[in-house]
Enzyme design. Sequence first.
Site, PDB file in Angstrom:
ATOM      1  N   LYS A 163      36.724   3.091   5.035  1.00 45.48           N
ATOM      2  CA  LYS A 163      35.370   2.998   4.476  1.00 45.48           C
ATOM      3  C   LYS A 163      34.897   1.555   4.390  1.00 45.48           C
ATOM      4  O   LYS A 163      33.714   1.296   4.299  1.00 45.48           O
ATOM      5  CB  LYS A 163      35.290   3.675   3.120  1.00 45.48           C
TER       6      LYS A 163
ATOM      7  N   LYS B  62      41.887   0.225  11.639  1.00 48.64           N
ATOM      8  CA  LYS B  62      42.069   1.608  11.180  1.00 48.64           C
ATOM      9  C   LYS B  62      40.736   2.162  10.665  1.00 48.64           C
ATOM     10  O   LYS B  62      39.861   1.384  10.240  1.00 48.64           O
ATOM     11  CB  LYS B  62      43.169   1.689  10.116  1.00 48.64           C
TER      12      LYS B  62
ATOM     13  N   LYS C   1      42.303  -8.487   2.852  1.00 47.58           N
ATOM     14  CA  LYS C   1      41.158  -8.346   1.953  1.00 47.58           C
ATOM     15  C   LYS C   1      40.739  -9.670   1.325  1.00 47.58           C
ATOM     16  O   LYS C   1      39.564  -9.887   1.048  1.00 47.58           O
ATOM     17  CB  LYS C   1      41.499  -7.351   0.823  1.00 47.58           C
TER      18      LYS C   1
HETATM   19  P1  TYM Z   1      43.741   4.626  -0.219  1.00 47.25           P
HETATM   20  O1  TYM Z   1      42.888   5.260  -1.261  1.00 47.25           O
HETATM   21  O2  TYM Z   1      43.242   3.413   0.481  1.00 47.25           O
HETATM   22  O3  TYM Z   1      44.121   5.688   0.898  1.00 47.25           O
HETATM   23  C1  TYM Z   1      44.642   6.945   0.526  1.00 47.25           C
HETATM   24  C2  TYM Z   1      45.678   7.404   1.529  1.00 47.25           C
HETATM   25  O4  TYM Z   1      45.082   7.550   2.825  1.00 47.25           O
HETATM   26  C3  TYM Z   1      45.861   6.852   3.784  1.00 47.25           C
HETATM   27  N1  TYM Z   1      44.969   6.354   4.845  1.00 47.25           N
HETATM   28  C4  TYM Z   1      45.077   6.656   6.139  1.00 47.25           C
HETATM   29  N2  TYM Z   1      45.941   7.433   6.819  1.00 47.25           N
HETATM   30  C5  TYM Z   1      45.776   7.542   8.164  1.00 47.25           C
HETATM   31  N3  TYM Z   1      44.792   6.924   8.850  1.00 47.25           N
HETATM   32  C6  TYM Z   1      43.903   6.129   8.220  1.00 47.25           C
HETATM   33  N4  TYM Z   1      42.911   5.535   8.898  1.00 47.25           N
HETATM   34  C7  TYM Z   1      44.020   5.974   6.798  1.00 47.25           C
HETATM   35  N5  TYM Z   1      43.309   5.289   5.863  1.00 47.25           N
HETATM   36  C8  TYM Z   1      43.914   5.527   4.674  1.00 47.25           C
HETATM   37  C9  TYM Z   1      46.503   5.726   3.002  1.00 47.25           C
HETATM   38  O5  TYM Z   1      47.630   5.221   3.650  1.00 47.25           O
HETATM   39  C10 TYM Z   1      46.830   6.413   1.703  1.00 47.25           C
HETATM   40  O6  TYM Z   1      48.044   7.112   1.804  1.00 47.25           O
HETATM   41  N6  TYM Z   1      47.081   2.170  -2.852  1.00 47.25           N
HETATM   42  C11 TYM Z   1      46.761   3.476  -2.379  1.00 47.25           C
HETATM   43  C12 TYM Z   1      46.618   4.499  -3.494  1.00 47.25           C
HETATM   44  C13 TYM Z   1      47.806   4.536  -4.384  1.00 47.25           C
HETATM   45  C14 TYM Z   1      49.084   5.102  -4.108  1.00 47.25           C
HETATM   46  C15 TYM Z   1      49.871   4.894  -5.268  1.00 47.25           C
HETATM   47  C16 TYM Z   1      49.594   5.790  -3.013  1.00 47.25           C
HETATM   48  C17 TYM Z   1      47.870   4.002  -5.628  1.00 47.25           C
HETATM   49  N7  TYM Z   1      49.107   4.218  -6.180  1.00 47.25           N
HETATM   50  C18 TYM Z   1      51.205   5.337  -5.344  1.00 47.25           C
HETATM   51  C19 TYM Z   1      50.914   6.228  -3.094  1.00 47.25           C
HETATM   52  C20 TYM Z   1      51.709   6.016  -4.259  1.00 47.25           C
HETATM   53  C21 TYM Z   1      45.426   3.386  -1.653  1.00 47.25           C
HETATM   54  O7  TYM Z   1      44.627   2.555  -1.914  1.00 47.25           O
HETATM   55  O8  TYM Z   1      45.196   4.362  -0.793  1.00 47.25           O
END
Ligand code: TYM
Length: 336
Positions: A203, A200, A114
Amino acid sequence: MHNKKIMVSGIQPSNNITLGNYLGAIKPFVDLQDKYKMFVFIADLHAITNEFNPIALSKNKRNIACLYSACGLDLKKAIVFNQSDICSHNDLSHILLCHTTIGELKRMTQFKSKALTKNSNNTSFIKTGLLTYPILMAADILLYDADIVIVGADQKQHLELARNLAIRMNNKYGKMFIAPQPFILKNASRIMDLANVKVKMSKSNKDQKGVIYLLDDKETITKKIMEAKTDSLNKIKYDKKNQPEISNLLEIYAALSARDVNSIVKKYENKNYKVFKEDLAKIVVEKLSVIQKKFKQISKDFDKKIEPILKKNAKYCTVIVQKKTKLVYKKIGLIK
Ligand code: TYM
């Protein structure tokens, strides 16, 4: 006292929750909600590490709360809350920050992808929140004594940091945290972009034609799937190395139809990609239209039904995390 193991996870509130988010995270939350005590939150503090618009942010927070429910998370069982309602996430984050090196954070692949561009390694203008983001994540997890964290494969490295921090703090000051285990699905933990299987589904991808959103309409979903890039072999085979595109579509098919990949490969043994894609489009449309219908209904009731649950859960979580924060403060000598 409950004796279920604890699961903690969150998703950033965005209007554009993708099929990847659903398959890698929300669906396994739903599938495992009876097995674990679940804390599932709306990661609004993480959302502000990107560029954001305050009005859109508050609308997206509502949307994701409604989407959790529309996707099948039972709000009577799972404890759904807004991350920013619980001040201790920030408190613990600061303490963990003081125990993490800049090197550890700069190594994070997500930060690198990023923050750094092909032409520049200069991080002077990068906002600090993007760098410290995984520490806040560790705080989210460690505060609740999570045994497992359900995430997609892209979050694995962040989970390793959370584990390392738990172990580091325990070793230095005495036991205070549980070292969490990542729970990453074997299939569907990294759904790839339908137009470019090298990245992957996300968005933030520049080109959106390979990204399916949970709230896309029927025509859009069908178009994206029918136009998904495939190889010229025209043979339906699960071979991630040599046929990554069709393998990605097979993973989506399998996850949404609760079938294993091999049985699907067999079903389409002598069929071409077009037939397979038409069927897949139907499956995705059917699944997402159910979610969308529920989403519409739940959104109408947000103020009456969802908001009070979020508030009640915030109170419940505050009690748990204040106890944990107090223990940490004591162990490190901030309070007696
Ligand atoms: P975020 O909001 O980017 O994504 C949410 C969840 O979706 C999963 N994910 C995917 N899984 C499969 N294929 C894909 N293409 C794909 N894109 C996204 C992500 O791995 C995630 O599980 N930092 C985290 C949010 C967060 C969090 C936490 C998660 C904040 N604190 C504590 C677990 C525990 C995030 O930005 O996810």
